[in-house]
Design an enzyme around this catalytic site. Structure first.
Site, PDB file in Angstrom:
ATOM      1  N   LYS A  57       5.574   0.604  -9.399  1.00 24.81           N
ATOM      2  CA  LYS A  57       5.755  -0.553 -10.271  1.00 24.81           C
ATOM      3  C   LYS A  57       4.489  -1.374 -10.471  1.00 24.81           C
ATOM      4  O   LYS A  57       4.344  -2.065 -11.488  1.00 24.81           O
ATOM      5  CB  LYS A  57       6.858  -1.454  -9.714  1.00 24.81           C
ATOM      6  N   SER A  82      15.110  -6.025  -8.984  1.00 27.47           N
ATOM      7  CA  SER A  82      15.840  -5.788  -7.737  1.00 27.47           C
ATOM      8  C   SER A  82      14.896  -5.612  -6.557  1.00 27.47           C
ATOM      9  O   SER A  82      15.344  -5.429  -5.438  1.00 27.47           O
ATOM     10  CB  SER A  82      16.718  -4.532  -7.869  1.00 27.47           C
ATOM     11  N   GLY A 212      25.284   5.885 -10.810  1.00 28.45           N
ATOM     12  CA  GLY A 212      24.478   5.189 -11.813  1.00 28.45           C
ATOM     13  C   GLY A 212      23.981   6.124 -12.892  1.00 28.45           C
ATOM     14  O   GLY A 212      22.779   6.232 -13.131  1.00 28.45           O
ATOM     15  N   ASP A 214      24.047   6.131 -16.154  1.00 27.45           N
ATOM     16  CA  ASP A 214      24.051   5.552 -17.493  1.00 27.45           C
ATOM     17  C   ASP A 214      23.146   6.307 -18.462  1.00 27.45           C
ATOM     18  O   ASP A 214      23.484   6.481 -19.633  1.00 27.45           O
ATOM     19  CB  ASP A 214      23.661   4.067 -17.450  1.00 27.45           C
TER      20      ASP A 214
END
Length: 325
Positions: A57, A82, A212, A214
């Protein structure tokens, strides 16, 4: 009828790499003969758990933050995350001489919250199961006049994340496939842009936790699908829906999504610790889990894997890899 240009290109990833040179770590690529024998392929692990803040990140956060104007930097930066993006923005802000305010779920692992505060950020918490982090972050940024850097829905963030794949391919040469974790989709969008730009024939495969899925559902439907907040040990992949920008890239470039269970993620974390001698957080372990559990169809000969991060405290690591979390 005209086709909209992609949000990022290979040139954008290369430009981000130049901006990150000497600031972000050029992380190591690990090999394991034991792993190769178990999965039946040559596996090259790009270890972003050795990146600054312990995860990929930092690449995207710094690339985006470093492009802010002096006036924006003087007012400060806001973000919502998060955990890993929170730390990344906090460190990027400190590196650039400004301040950061981070919106974080109240159940964020304590180690990630402590690290974010340790970089000098102010933390604002919310309930991830009832609150809307985007709305909270946007309202806070507007109220305080801060520049908002989202965790994935931003071209400069996506391009920065893609530098991990760019480095991997520059170092190891031709790959048949690249496996990357998928949360909001920024890492794999940047990675796919770099990988397909350099090697058009490479397969780019995302990996999500079963709870998860999605992005998998969205790709199957051809539109962004929203699911309930996932309950999985892979907290960094607990996305409800893909980003609009990231999905516009991923629906065009991805070759598939593999799903892994929490138990398979635990097994991969144990394997990485015991055999590779590295600590990997649950989200970072999902591509390795997909390989070890045989979740990738038609596994090719030479496979790159982005190990996205290693931010997990000792107590939680012991709980997950012991008798469950």
């Amino acid at each position: 009828m005209t086709t909209a240009p992609p949000p990022i290109t290979l040139d954008d990833v290369r430009d981000a790499a130049a901006r990150l040179k000497g600031v972000a770590h050029r992380t190591p690529v690990l090999r394991s003969r034991t792993l190769d024998a178990l999965v039946g392929a040559e596996v090259l692990l790009k270890c972003e758990n050795f990146q600054r803040v312990g995860a990929f990140k930092f690449r995207g956060a710094y690339n985006a933050a470093s492009r802010l104007t002096p006036e924006q930097l003087a007012r400060g930066i806001a973000a919502y995350s998060s955990g890993n993006h929170a730390q990344a923005v906090a460190l990027a802000a400190r590196e650039l001489g400004t301040t950061a305010v981070i919106v974080m779920p109240e159940d964020t692992p304590r180690s990630k919250m402590r690290a974010t505060a340790g970089y000098g950020a102010e933390i604002v918490t919310y309930d991830r199961y009832t609150g809307d982090r985007v709305a909270i972050g946007e309202a806070l940024a507007a109220e305080r006049g801060l520049a908002l850097i989202p965790p994935y829905e931003h071209p400069h963030v996506m391009a920065g994340q893609g530098t991990a794949a760019l480095e991997l391919l520059e170092e190891v040469g031709e790959l048949d496939a690249l496996l990357t974790p998928v949360g909001g989709g920024g890492l794999i969008a940047g990675s796919a842009t770099a990988a397909k730009g350099l090697q058009p024939g490479i397969r780019v495969i995302g990996v999500e936790p079963e709870a998860g899925d999605d992005t998998k559902r969205s790709l199957e439907e051809g539109r962004r699908i929203r699911i309930p907040v996932p309950r999985t040990i892979a907290d960094g992949q607990a996305a409800e829906t893909p980003g609009e920008l990231t999905f516009s890239v991923n629906r065009r470039l991805l070759d598939g999504i593999a799903l892994v269970s929490d138990d398979e993620i635990r097994d991969a974390m144990r394997f990485a610790f015991e055999r590779l001698k590295i600590v990997v957080e649950p989200s970072g372990a999902t591509p390795l889990a997909a390989l070890l559990a045989g979740r990738v169809d038609r596994l090719p000969r030479r496979v790159g894997v982005i190990v996205s991060g290693g931010n997990i405290d000792a107590d939680r690591f012991a709980r997950i890899c012991g008798n469950g979390d």
